[in-house]
Design an enzyme around this catalytic site. Sequence first.
Site, PDB file in Angstrom:
ATOM      1  N   ASP A 176      37.686  36.129  40.742  1.00  0.00           N
ATOM      2  CA  ASP A 176      37.270  37.076  41.767  1.00  0.00           C
ATOM      3  C   ASP A 176      36.928  38.378  41.064  1.00  0.00           C
ATOM      4  O   ASP A 176      37.738  38.907  40.308  1.00  0.00           O
ATOM      5  CB  ASP A 176      38.447  37.264  42.735  1.00  0.00           C
ATOM      6  N   ASP A 191      30.861  37.289  44.811  1.00  0.00           N
ATOM      7  CA  ASP A 191      31.774  37.715  43.752  1.00  0.00           C
ATOM      8  C   ASP A 191      32.945  36.758  43.524  1.00  0.00           C
ATOM      9  O   ASP A 191      33.981  37.149  43.016  1.00  0.00           O
ATOM     10  CB  ASP A 191      32.297  39.123  44.046  1.00  0.00           C
ATOM     11  N   GLU A 192      32.797  35.524  43.926  1.00  0.00           N
ATOM     12  CA  GLU A 192      33.896  34.566  43.758  1.00  0.00           C
ATOM     13  C   GLU A 192      33.384  33.256  43.187  1.00  0.00           C
ATOM     14  O   GLU A 192      32.353  32.743  43.635  1.00  0.00           O
ATOM     15  CB  GLU A 192      34.498  34.224  45.126  1.00  0.00           C
TER      16      GLU A 192
END
Lengths: 369, 380
Positions: B8, B103-104
Amino acid sequence: MKFSINSTSLEKLLSKVIPAIPPRTPMPVIENFLFQIQENLLTVTGTDLDMFITCTMSIDADGEFESIIPARLFYDLVRSIPDSIINFEVTGNGSLNMRTDFGSYQIGYADSSQFPQVPAITYTKQVTIIGSVLKNAIDLTSFAVSKEPMRPAMTGILFDFTDEGLKFVATDGHRLVRFIYKPLTFEEADQIVVPIKAVDVLLKFAGDSPVSISYTNSNILFRFGEITMISSLINQKYPAYNSVIPLENDNLLTLDKKPLIGAVKRMLLFDSSNFPKVKIGLSENMVEISSEDIDKGSRGTETLQCDYTGVPMEIAFNTHFLYDILSHMEQEKLVFRFESPSRASLIEGAEAAEDREILMLLMPVRLNV
Amino acid sequence: MAVIFHMDLDAFFISVERILNPQLQGKPVIVGGDPHGRGVVAACSYEARAFGIHSAMPIRQAYKLCPQGIYLHGHMEEYSRFSRLVAEIVRKYAPVVEQASIDEFYMDLTGCVKNGRDCMDLASRLQKEIGKHLLLPCSIGIASNKTLAKIASDFKKPRGITYILPGKEREFLAPLPVGIIPGIGKVSEEQLKKRGIDRIRDIQNIPADYYTSTFGKTGLDFWKKANGEGSTFISVHGEQKSISRETTFDDFILEPEVLKNVLLKLTGKVCQTLREQGVKASTVHLKLRYSDFQTLTRAKTIVPTDDDSDVYNTVCSLLDKAFTRRVSIRLIGVSLTNFTQSADQLLLFDSRYQKKKDMLKAINNIRGKYGYSKISYGAG
């Protein structure tokens, strides 16, 4: 007032009118049959306002009667009664009493004045065609009719009255079928587009006996057997189909239908996408049919014996479209005429029939894009 | 036993903003638009979080908490660019990667690492590379399934690496608050608390039947997650299920014409993305939120298309049907689902269609080269 009708013959009559009854409508009155008895003649009418179907039969009655009765209920009831006599009695209290061997039923009826009038039109043009020919024409063309409401003209079958014959044309923009019935020729050219719904009724109920067709610019009337059907026409210009039928396709493939249709059917298993593709590789006297699912890594290839004269090429089609066309070709030997992998291909029977001509046209799918 | 990494990026939008403008370093930064408008916080820096700000909070409220914060509109295109660069690095480390959001990332490293030490080494190398090359901080969670890996990556932030030892999952989870479980939101957390269930331990101590009877299927899901169960399925294809754009209005809107104008812009954007990916969509969704927060969605399935005008017409007809109350609109959105690869079925008629196709292609090229706003449709 009393009358009796055999349940099977009544069911038969109602089944011809029920297609006109709309499944859902904001206008409750057209969920009914118009039920009329006059001089021992029963007339049942149904409509969705675009189409009126009227069917008649002789019965024994001791009076006259006109009313509207709930179509779905009446039809479903009659349909479920085994072959026997139904005795009807109109008592005057708004219900139609029916008595059968099984019991008695009451169906409420209502005043018929609200029922839409069958349009009184003076038909200026008239033609009669053999029922079996009309059915054949419709059967072979209707599958190609467009289901997209975006282009209304293509949602019907074109009846093209020409000096070469009566032509029936259907297309959805990807494929096109043209059926010509040569014995009927017309000095004055005319084009009408008949909605698919009316055409379906013809296909279902027209027999071998002659069908009389009368039409104006906006309506068409079919009369066959005891049925009269009036339908509004699609008031849109049909696309100029003649200009898209290629004349110079000179790469000829001749082969038997049966092995080809089998191969195409198997290829359908190998491409499970929404737009399955089948690739046809043409070389001298050999045709290779293949399909694959790249994501799943499966692939099928078949090679068929054929006569091919022309340049080697690879062309692809939507598998469903090709299968549809093949399954509607009546002849056992077929001729494909190709021009190039990005132009329309023609499919015909190898032997020309005397009185009719069937031409199918299919646009390819672009390869490697 | 599977080995799943969850990575993350820490305060991703903020980190990117700080790369673009290093002066933002160490200051409370909030991305989300005009602090007096009606937007919500899209992201906030750790400094801003200290003021009690969190993402998805109405931005006005955030402003009240932290008037000295720096409020930015954000650079979506830059975020996507950095996200792609991160993905490139991640793919060097793991054979199977799923990008769960901008964003993961989930990575399946089953069989690639011998022991816990290997895992930690690999995670730290990955973290360092992303930190060094892209200047982006990230946290990594390592566990035997996706749910646990996600909880682990969240456990220590920023720049943390958390490894849940195989077999110790339940023990690890036990002392944590229930809200940490993905899928338990505010409402469920409240409901659980009312029943005296505060920590994951409490969930573990009660048999699954209790949750099934109280919360139904989702209850059973809570229970499974609390006991360390979860999926290890990494969807590699990264198959996108939907493309959507929505906008929240600064002033509530009541006029259908204005709404349609906004729809035209949103449609343009979704269709642009659609064409870039070379797919066609067959279901068009409209999302409306009235000013009293009543939210509704309507959908219609059409013939697969990537053409703005088809989508626009459909979404307008949906709006006409859905916008029935005389209450102003707060949010409107368009989304497309049900994708098919653009099959190149050639057409018989319609040179017009071909022309349109060429035109759309040209529009896409212009936008790709000079930016989205350089060419646009006139409404009508």
